[in-house]
Structures are given as C-alpha cells and as structure tokens.
Scaffold this motif. Structure first.
Motif, short mmCIF file in Angstrom:
data_model
loop_
_atom_site.label_atom_id
_atom_site.label_comp_id
_atom_site.label_asym_id
_atom_site.label_seq_id
_atom_site.Cartn_x
_atom_site.Cartn_y
_atom_site.Cartn_z
N VAL A 266 1.64 -6.01 -0.85
CA VAL A 266 2.06 -4.62 -0.68
C VAL A 266 1.15 -3.91 0.32
O VAL A 266 1.60 -3.08 1.11
N ARG A 267 -0.10 -4.30 0.28
CA ARG A 267 -1.12 -3.62 1.08
C ARG A 267 -0.77 -3.63 2.58
O ARG A 267 -0.79 -2.58 3.23
N ALA A 268 -0.41 -4.79 3.09
CA ALA A 268 -0.16 -4.90 4.51
C ALA A 268 1.01 -4.00 4.92
O ALA A 268 0.95 -3.26 5.90
N ARG A 269 2.07 -4.07 4.09
CA ARG A 269 3.25 -3.27 4.40
C ARG A 269 2.92 -1.78 4.35
O ARG A 269 3.33 -0.98 5.19
N LEU A 270 2.15 -1.41 3.32
CA LEU A 270 1.80 -0.01 3.13
C LEU A 270 0.95 0.52 4.28
O LEU A 270 1.21 1.60 4.82
N LEU A 271 -0.07 -0.28 4.67
CA LEU A 271 -0.93 0.16 5.76
C LEU A 271 -0.15 0.29 7.06
O LEU A 271 -0.35 1.22 7.84
N ARG A 273 3.00 0.99 7.29
CA ARG A 273 3.83 2.20 7.20
C ARG A 273 3.00 3.45 7.48
O ARG A 273 3.42 4.38 8.17
N MET A 274 1.79 3.46 6.91
CA MET A 274 0.91 4.62 7.09
C MET A 274 0.50 4.77 8.56
O MET A 274 0.48 5.87 9.09
N ALA A 275 0.19 3.64 9.18
CA ALA A 275 -0.27 3.70 10.56
C ALA A 275 0.83 4.22 11.48
O ALA A 275 0.56 4.83 12.50
N LYS A 276 2.08 3.96 11.09
CA LYS A 276 3.19 4.39 11.95
C LYS A 276 3.84 5.67 11.47
O LYS A 276 4.98 5.99 11.83
N LEU A 277 3.15 6.39 10.61
CA LEU A 277 3.76 7.57 9.99
C LEU A 277 3.99 8.71 10.99
O LEU A 277 4.84 9.56 10.79
N GLY A 278 3.21 8.69 12.08
CA GLY A 278 3.36 9.78 13.04
C GLY A 278 2.57 11.02 12.65
O GLY A 278 2.69 12.07 13.26
N LYS A 279 1.77 10.91 11.60
CA LYS A 279 0.89 12.00 11.18
C LYS A 279 -0.42 11.38 10.74
O LYS A 279 -0.45 10.24 10.31
N PRO A 280 -1.50 12.14 10.82
CA PRO A 280 -2.76 11.60 10.33
C PRO A 280 -2.67 11.29 8.84
O PRO A 280 -2.12 12.08 8.08
N VAL A 281 -3.18 10.12 8.47
CA VAL A 281 -3.18 9.72 7.07
C VAL A 281 -4.60 9.36 6.66
O VAL A 281 -5.29 8.62 7.37
N VAL A 282 -5.02 9.88 5.51
CA VAL A 282 -6.28 9.46 4.92
C VAL A 282 -5.91 8.68 3.67
O VAL A 282 -5.22 9.20 2.80
N ALA A 283 -6.35 7.43 3.60
CA ALA A 283 -6.00 6.63 2.43
C ALA A 283 -7.26 6.24 1.68
O ALA A 283 -8.26 5.85 2.28
N LEU A 284 -7.18 6.39 0.36
CA LEU A 284 -8.30 6.01 -0.48
C LEU A 284 -7.79 4.99 -1.50
O LEU A 284 -6.99 5.31 -2.36
N ASP A 297 -4.35 6.83 13.71
CA ASP A 297 -4.26 8.03 12.87
C ASP A 297 -4.40 7.73 11.39
O ASP A 297 -4.10 8.56 10.55
N LEU A 298 -4.82 6.53 11.08
CA LEU A 298 -5.00 6.16 9.67
C LEU A 298 -6.49 5.98 9.40
O LEU A 298 -7.17 5.24 10.12
N HIS A 299 -6.98 6.66 8.36
CA HIS A 299 -8.40 6.62 8.05
C HIS A 299 -8.60 6.23 6.60
O HIS A 299 -7.98 6.84 5.72
N LEU A 300 -9.43 5.24 6.37
CA LEU A 300 -9.68 4.82 4.99
C LEU A 300 -10.95 5.50 4.49
O LEU A 300 -12.00 5.42 5.11
N ALA A 301 -10.79 6.17 3.35
CA ALA A 301 -11.96 6.83 2.76
C ALA A 301 -12.45 5.99 1.59
O ALA A 301 -11.74 5.13 1.09
N ARG A 302 -13.69 6.25 1.18
CA ARG A 302 -14.26 5.48 0.09
C ARG A 302 -14.26 6.25 -1.21
O ARG A 302 -14.24 5.69 -2.29
N THR A 303 -14.35 7.57 -1.10
CA THR A 303 -14.45 8.38 -2.31
C THR A 303 -13.45 9.53 -2.24
O THR A 303 -12.94 9.86 -1.16
#
Lengths: 554, 419
Positions: A266-271, A273-284, A297-303
């Motif tokens: 699921v992870r690969a597909r989800l990432l 999708r997020m990367a191509k969302l056309g908007k900034p995404v922060v994923a935790l 435009d995709l940023h992975l946060a830790r907390t």
C-alpha cells in the motif's frame, strides 16, 4: 402527619402542579405530596382526600398550597419539600433548552426529514454497523463508522462499494472527522483554514488539528480512514478516495496525513498518489524511519508536532506565494555569505529534487546542476586576497550584478548575517545590488529574491531596520533556510489549481444522519450542523418475520 | 381493485382528504340510529363486549343508562336488568362513537355530523363536562339530573340553533383554526369549544327557548372546555368511515377500546376487529388518586388518533404536552416526530404552527406500525377503575402491537387468496 406550606402569590397552572405533586411524592421521606392553588374547589379536594390542615384556610386562589403527608415528626421535611417546589419552579422558568434536531426511527423518515444528508455517522454496536452503513451507502450517502468490532471482510465490502459509487467510508473505528466545519464524533473546535488533515488515527487527527490551530492556522477538512485502511487487505481504498477529495477541493492548499506505517504494497501506491497530488503533502507514518524525507511536494515528518509545523509552514508559504508572479527563469541561484547556510540550502534542494550535490565544493559550489546553483561565498576561492563577504559585500554584489545577464535565474536565495564583526549595513548592500541587477534585467525578466536574516534583536546593525531595507527593496524574508528553499520551489512549480467547484462531500458543512450515540447529534446540532438522529434499535426477538412481511407488502 | 397496497392507501387517503363533515343537528339517538329503536339496546365503546366483561366505568354508565331510560328505578334493579335484558352493540358498528364507556341509549341526544362530500353520517353523544359524569362511570344524582337537562333543554336548543345556520357548522374549517390555537382535539379542545360557541351564540340568543334555558345552555357551553371533543370524535368517525368505504389497503380506519380489549379496523379488511388486551394509561392524577386507581384503557376517543390528531398531534398543544412525561415540549416534539414514522401523509388542512407548520399526521399504516415496532400514542382521560367515581387523571397510552400484527397477517392472507 399532614403539614402544609403556602407560597404566597405564586400562581401556576394545574399541569405544572400535577407534575410537581407526582415527582415530589416520590421523595423518600414523604408518603405523598399534593401541590395545588388555594381555590375553593381545591380546598374542598384537600378536605375530601384527608389532606386538610387549618393553615390552608388562609390560602387565596393565588397562593400555592403544598401539603405534605409524612410519617416523620420533623417540621424540616415540609420545609424541604417547599424548598424543592421553589427550586423546581425556578428551574422550570429558566428552562433548560435542549438542542433541537429531528429524531426519527427509520431510514425512510430520516431521508424524508433531511433529504440533503450526505454523511451517515454510525456508532451502533459493531455487529449492526455493516448493515446500517451499507444501507447508507446504497442511498448515496458517505459514511463514517465510529463503531469498532466490524469484520475486515465487511469493511472491504463497504469500501469497495463506496469506491465504485464515488463515496467515502471513514472507519470502522474512525474516531474523528471534520467535514466542512461539521465536527463528527471526537473533534475539536478548530478554526477553518487551508490545511486538510487525512488520517487513520483519531487522536492523531485531533492532535494535528489542534497543533495546527495553536500555530494560528486552520483546517479545511479532516477526514478519517479507520485503523485498518492501510492494511494489505483493505489496500488504502479510503485513503485514496480521501486524497482525491482534498486534491479536488479548492479550499485545501496543503494536506497533512497521519497513520501507522502502511503495509508495504500500500505504501508505494500511497506515496505515489501523494507525490502527484498537485498540492504540498506532509505525511507522518508514526514510527517510520525513512532515509529520504522530502520528495518534491511530499514531505515525511517524524512527529505530530513536526508534521503540524511543516504543514503550517507550507500553508504560510502557499499564502505568500499565491500573490507573487511566477518567475520567468526556471533556476535557483543561492549566493550565501555563510557556508553552513549555503550547505543547508543545497542539501534541502538536493533531497527534495533528488539531485546530486557537488561534494568537491569547487569554486565554492555547494550545488551545481543545469538548473540550480548554490554558492558559498565564504569559500577560499572568494576570500583569497580580499575580506570575507560578511565583512565586505563587494564580492557578492558582483555576483548579484552578474545575474542581470542570467536569464535562467528565477529565484535568488541570499543571506544577511548581522552581529559583531559583520558589515555595518549588509541588508543595505544586498538591497542596492538587487535593485541595480533588477534594473539591468528589465521588467520583462523579473527575478524573485528570498533572503534569510541571521540576526538578533539587539544586534548593532538593528534587526528591524535591516529587515525593512530588504522589504523596501522587494526582497522576501524567509524565517529559515528551509522556508526559503520551499518558497523558491513553490514559486518555480506552483501546484495545479483545483477547479472552482469542490467535490460534493466537501462543498459545505456535512449534513448528517446520526445513528447510535445521541451525544454526537447534540454536538452537531449545537454547532449548527443539519442533523437528524436516527434512533435505531435492533428488531426484538421474533419480530423479524413480521417486519419482513410488513416490508414485503406493497 | 388496486394493483398495490400503496395505491389503495392513496385512494383511502384521498377520500379522507375529500370528506367535509358538517355539524348539522342534535337529535335523540333513537331517532337516527336504528338499532336503538329495537328495545333494550345500548351502544358502548370499543369492540364487542358482554356485561360481565365490562370494567367499572362502563358498567357504571350502563346502570346510569338503565335509570335514565326508566328501565330500572334503583341501582339494584338496574344491575339485574343490565345483566339479563340488554343487548349491547358497539357504537362503531352504528356509525357512532362515544368517549370512555361510550354508553348511548335511545333518549340520549347525539351530535349529527354529515359529510357534505361522500354523504355518510356519524354520531356521537354530547360531552357532559367534568367531575361526576356518566362517561367515566358515575351514574347517580347529579349525573341523572344533567342527563335529563341535556335531553330536555340542551339538545332541543342546539338542534333549533343548528337549523338556523345554513349548512350547519363546517368542522374542517373550525378545526383548522383551532389547531393553530393550541388544540390537539383529544386532551385539549378549549379553543375549538370556544370557536363553536362563538359560531352558535348569536343563533342561540335569537332562538325561541326561554331566556333561562338559553342562559343555561350558554353557561354550559362556556364552561365545558371539552365540549368539542365529542364533536371532533364524530368528525373523525365521519371522515374515517368515508376512507374505510374504499375497502382496500392497510390504512387503519378505527382504533377503540372497551376496557378489556383494544380493537382496530383496517380499510382493506372489512368490519373485522383485530383485538388484543388493552394497556393501562400512564399519566398525571388528581389529588388523592394514583396509578393504582386507573382503569385500563377505554373509549372510542382514539378515533382522533386514527385520523391523526390527539396524541399524534401532541406538538400542537403545548399546554398539555407535559402529560406525555415530565420533559415538556421537546418530549412532545419527539413523540410527534415518532408518529411521522407510522402515518403515511401529512394533513395539509391541519397545519401546526409549533411544528413549523407541518400538517398533522394522516393515514395510519398498519404495515409501518409492524415494521417499525412503533405504536400510536393516544392521549386519554383516565377513569377510576370502580364505577361511580369518574375521572381521576389524564395521560397517554399505546395500543398493543398484536392488533396490528394480526391485521398484517390478515392482509398478507388476503393477498395470497387474491393471487
């Protein structure tokens, strides 16, 4: 023992008094209580029913007569009853107002009462949740399932049906959502704003939305998924739907996503999708330890707090950038007097755009690609035979001037370092150089300049005055190198603009049919949300056959 | 023959909507209800019941009727006569209804309500006021005096008055007005009673009776807040009989209780009664009385709920909503919303201001009652279980679900037979 008390000049209607008599007769110390106005007819009733005391002779038709029949010898019992009468009448007059919303007992009536309802909030016992959710989906509604103990096959059935019919299922076991300002189940009263939160964790969504609010920013929507959505079996069906929804929503400028780490498939597909969302995404993904954290435009946060801070920063940058023209040049030029600042800018750009950094640092280049260049002007190449550029800005001014001929340059990143030892007016120097360079480039070839200021309020150069000089010269000030880089990237590749009309679910406050916990309906109604409470009960033992028969007779 | 039950129900409801009952006369019951002219016959409330099975209030009223008709001189004689000589017939089988015991004899006056559209007629006896009254089972002394006065003075004056008014009183229009004034026509009729008096007063004054009689009639109408209850019941009976005549569908056209059994009739199931033991009303009691004194549910007055007013329109009457419980208005709202589940339509003629001008409920569907498990709420007076005491409180009661379940099974059986 019969005792009486009079409340003088206290007229009440007989229904009120009958209610009082009934309720007070249930008090433990009394045998019975009768409360009536002192009319001649009522006095006769007191006499006929053995409740007469001489005190009642004094009562006028406007006096409230309280007669207490009690086995106790204590006068205090009658006083207590009289006090209770007074309190209850006072409470009655104040009126405790319940939230007003329709309460219905069938789907048919729920739909009739609120034909615009677009979300069913299901919080019945898990074994019944699937049936009700399915019924809601089949009547074209989105569903939030608060209930847990719903089988994973049932969840899959609901989500598959929803996907095939353009609907969203939040849950099962979804604790939190805010749809168009409507707080569904556990939610906080956060201001509205540009950040959409999507999450598989109820408290995660709550904490994120609250952290965002605490940072002065607001929420467009918060959509829940349920804890199992990102499992292999469910495959993130609701996550994809929710991301599609917020992507198409013009009110949403930034998306923050929170969940446990998804199943690998699921992870690969989800990432993606997020990367191509056309908007900034922060994923935790809580507990995840990714090697790379910024992807375009995709940023992975830790907390949670990092995710909130980053989302707020992206939203602020978005708000700033929306009013700025898109530069004609496509490249970033970093001209830093501070080596570490240059290094950070280069590192961030390289990670975000997946570029290879220049490890040789030849000619002070911290990053040198076809499009982008970040230079450390404190490098030996530039300080040989002349003072460090923090002391003497001449060298950087030269390079700034040179940008007049560099048509590919779209954004200039620069630093202004204040403090003891530095030039007396570094901002003024940069401002002048930028103005001259812009004049040379001409209006047809604008360049955006983003500066960071390394300075403290009490520095000798005067932080406020230095900042103003930059602003007066049309130089943007970023709060950090990271913000400067994000802004530069945002300017060079603005997000795809969502069309004018939001998806139906997000077009306004959710209109809700609440099934299960009544308190959810209370909260919705008190927040001005169109709400119908469906008071649902499973059919009693043995009633099923006749209920089916009734339904079959048309 | 309609293709579906839904279509049949639509036809029943259309007939109910079309009906236009008018109060045209007040006459001796025996002069307009043929069965009462057949000797010692009494009409009673509810589905059929024998003397032995009657509860206190109905037995008391029977004794009162024996004395009133001169069939007995004493209570003892009356008891013997009632047990051996009287034929009892339900009001409902004779185009009539009667509150509580519903006991109606040949020389008691009845309201005559004519349906200007479909032509059917319905009857109901006259409200005696409050206190010791025959409908709640009191039968001696002042009860007999009042019944005689109603026969000898009230009825002739009202009859003469109504004859002076062209076409009688349009009850549909009057009730449409009264429901906006806070009546639900079962527990509360004060507005409708006042409107009726307003409509009659000038013609009573202009009539030929003695001044003393006219004054007595005006005073009686002026103080009898529930006078219109019996008018509303006749109205509802008239309307529901017009709907029943369609002869198909699952709309309930009568609900009534005899103190033992609750009975319903359904448009598509002819004159068959579907019965089950009644519940006992729960409510508020006058000083000196309690739930233990309450007689089980009794009376034809649930014809109001059958039509969709009374308990089904509880929200219209804020003044009495607390009879449903201690919660007041919001409880009443919830009750009325609940009733929407089992009634098919809204009555656009009876708009309820306190319900955002939604129409009262219309078309009680037996299928929906069974499907939802929701039974209608009935507002009711509460009689003392012993004869001779009268009303001791007021409250609400629900019919047993079993009546509706039996009717549903019968509908299903009829469907199979027809196929």
């Amino acid at each position: 023992m019969i005792r009486a008390r009079l409340l003088k000049g206290n007229f009440q209607d007989s229904v009120t008094l009958m209610v009082l008599s009934r309720d007070l007769s249930a008090l433990p110390e009394v045998t019975r209580v009768s409360v009536m106005m002192g009319t001649p007819a009522n006095k006769d009733v007191f006499r006929e029913t053995g409740l007469w005391v001489d005190l009642l002779a004094e009562a006028s038709p406007n006096d409230l007569c309280i007669v207490v029949d009690t086995e106790s010898d204590d006068e205090a019992v009658a006083d207590a009853v009289a006090g209770e009468v007074r309190d209850r009448l006072a409470n009655l007059a104040k009126g405790v107002r319940k939230a007003r919303y329709p309460v219905v007992r069938s789907w048919r009536r729920a739909r009739e009462t609120n034909p615009k309802a677009n979300v069913a909030l299901v919080s019945v016992a898990g074994q019944y949740a699937h049936g009700l959710a399915r019924e809601a989906l089949e009547s074209g509604m989105n569903v939030m399932i608060f209930s847990d103990n719903v089988g994973i096959d049932q969840e899959r059935d609901l989500k598959t049906y929803a996907r095939d019919h353009g609907l969203l299922v939040m849950g099962p076991d979804c604790g939190t959502a805010i749809v168009g300002g409507a707080p569904l189940a556990f939610a906080n009263r956060v201001p509205s704003g540009p950040i959409a939160v999507v999450g598989a964790s109820g408290t995660g969504i709550q904490e994120l939305t609250c952290q965002i609010a605490r940072r002065g920013m607001g929420i467009s929507h918060a959509l829940g998924l349920g804890g199992r959505d990102l499992s292999e079996k469910i495959g993130g069906i609701s996550a994809e739907t929710a991301l599609d929804l917020v992507a198409a929503d013009p009110a949403t400028r930034v998306v923050a996503f929170v969940s446990k780490p998804p199943a690998a498939a699921v992870r690969a597909r989800l990432l993606d999708r997020m990367a191509k969302l056309g908007k900034p995404v922060v994923a935790l993904f809580l507990g995840d330890r990714p090697a790379r954290r910024d992807f375009d435009d995709l940023h992975l946060a830790r907390t949670l707090d990092e995710a909130a801070a980053l989302a707020v920063e992206l939203a602020e940058i978005d708000a700033l950038a929306r009013d700025l023209p898109r530069p004609t040049g496509r490249g970033i030029r970093g001209l830093y007097t501070g080596g570490t600042l240059a290094g950070e800018a280069a590192a961030l750009l390289a990670e975000t755009l997946d570029l290879v950094r220049d490890e040789t640092h030849a000619e002070g280049f911290m990053l040198r690609t076809e499009a982008h260049r970040i230079i450390d002007l404190g490098d030996d190449v530039y300080t040989r035979g002349r003072p460090h550029p923090m002391i003497d800005p001449f060298g950087r001014n030269e390079l700034v001037h040179a940008l007049a001929e560099d048509a590919d340059a779209g954004v200039l990143l620069a630093d202004v370092v204040l403090g003891f030892g530095s030039h007396v007016d570094p901002a003024g120097e940069l401002a002048r150089a930028v103005e001259e360079m812009r004049a040379a480039r001409g209006e047809a070839s604008p360049i955006t300049v983003v500066a960071t200021v390394t300075g403290a309020a009490d520095d000798p150069q005067d932080l406020t005055a230095q900042s103003r000089k930059l602003e007066d010269a049309g130089i943007l000030i970023a709060g950090s190198v990271r913000a400067a880089v994000l802004l530069a990237l945002r300017l060079l590749s603005p997000p795809g603009v969502a069309s004018g009309t939001p998806p139906a679910l997000l077009a306004g406050p959710a209109s809700v049919i609440d099934i299960g916990l009544r308190s959810f309906a209370d909260d919705l109604a008190s927040n001005g949300v169109d709400t119908v409470h469906l008071q649902w009960e499973p059919a009693p033992e043995g009633a099923e056959r006749l209920r089916r028969l009734a339904a079959s007779l048309v | 023959m309609y293709a579906t039950i839904n279509e049949a129900n639509a036809a029943v409801i259309a007939e109910i909507r079309r009906a236009r009952p008018r109060l045209v006369d007040v006459r001796p019951a025996g002069a307009c209800i043929p069965v009462l002219a057949e000797g010692a016959v009494l009409m009673h409330a509810g589905p059929p019941i024998a003397w032995d099975a009657m509860t206190g209030p109905m037995q008391g009223a029977v004794l009162g009727a024996c004395l009133f008709e001169g069939w007995a001189k004493t209570t003892e004689e009356a008891e013997v006569f009632a047990a051996s000589k009287i034929r009892f017939v339900p009001c409902h089988d004779n185009s009539a209804v009667g509150p509580m015991g519903g006991i109606t004899s040949a020389h008691m006056p009845v309201l005559v309500v004519e349906n200007a559209e479909q032509g059917n007629v319905a009857y109901c006896n006259l409200n005696e006021g409050i206190g010791k009254v025959m409908r709640f089972g009191a039968f001696e002394g002042e009860v007999q005096t009042r019944l005689a006065w109603m026969r000898d003075v009230l009825a002739p004056v009202l009859s003469a008055t109504l004859k002076r008014i062209q076409g009688g009183i349009d009850l549909t229009a009057l009730m449409a007005q009264a429901i906006t004034m806070g009546d639900e026509f079962h527990q509360r009729n004060i507005a409708a009673s006042a409107l009726l008096l307003k409509a009659l007063a000038a013609d009573i004054a202009a009539g030929e009776a003695t001044d003393a009689d006219k004054e007595a009639v005006l005073r009686f109408l002026g103080r009898t807040d529930q006078f219109f209850l019996n008018v509303a019941m006749a109205h509802c009976k008239c309307v529901m009989d017009a709907g029943h005549a369609v002869g198909e569908g699952s709309i309930v056209t009568a609900m009534t209780r005899n103190g033992r059994d609750f009975g319903i009739r359904v448009a598509g199931l002819g004159n068959r009664w579907f019965t089950a033991p009644v519940n006992t009303p729960v409510g508020l009691f006058f000083t000196g009385y309690s739930q233990a004194d309450a007689n089980p549910d009794i009376g034809d007055s649930a014809i109001t709920e059958t039509f969709g007013i009374g308990g089904a329109a509880m929200i219209a009457a804020p003044g009495v909503t607390r009879f449903v419980g201690s919660g007041g208005f919001s409880d009443a709202l919830e009750i009325s919303e609940q009733m929407r589940e089992i009634y098919v339509e809204a009555n656009t003629t009876l708009q309820i201001p306190t319900w955002d001008f939604q129409g009262a409920c219309l078309g009680l569907d037996a299928r929906r009652v069974v499907e939802s498990g929701i039974t209608p709420v009935i507002n009711t007076g509460i009689a003392h279980r012993l004869p001779g005491i009268g009303q001791v409180g007021a409250g609400t009661v629900r019919p047993p679900l079993a009546c509706f379940e039996q009717a549903l099974e019968a509908l299903a059986a009829a469907r199979v037979a027809a196929a």
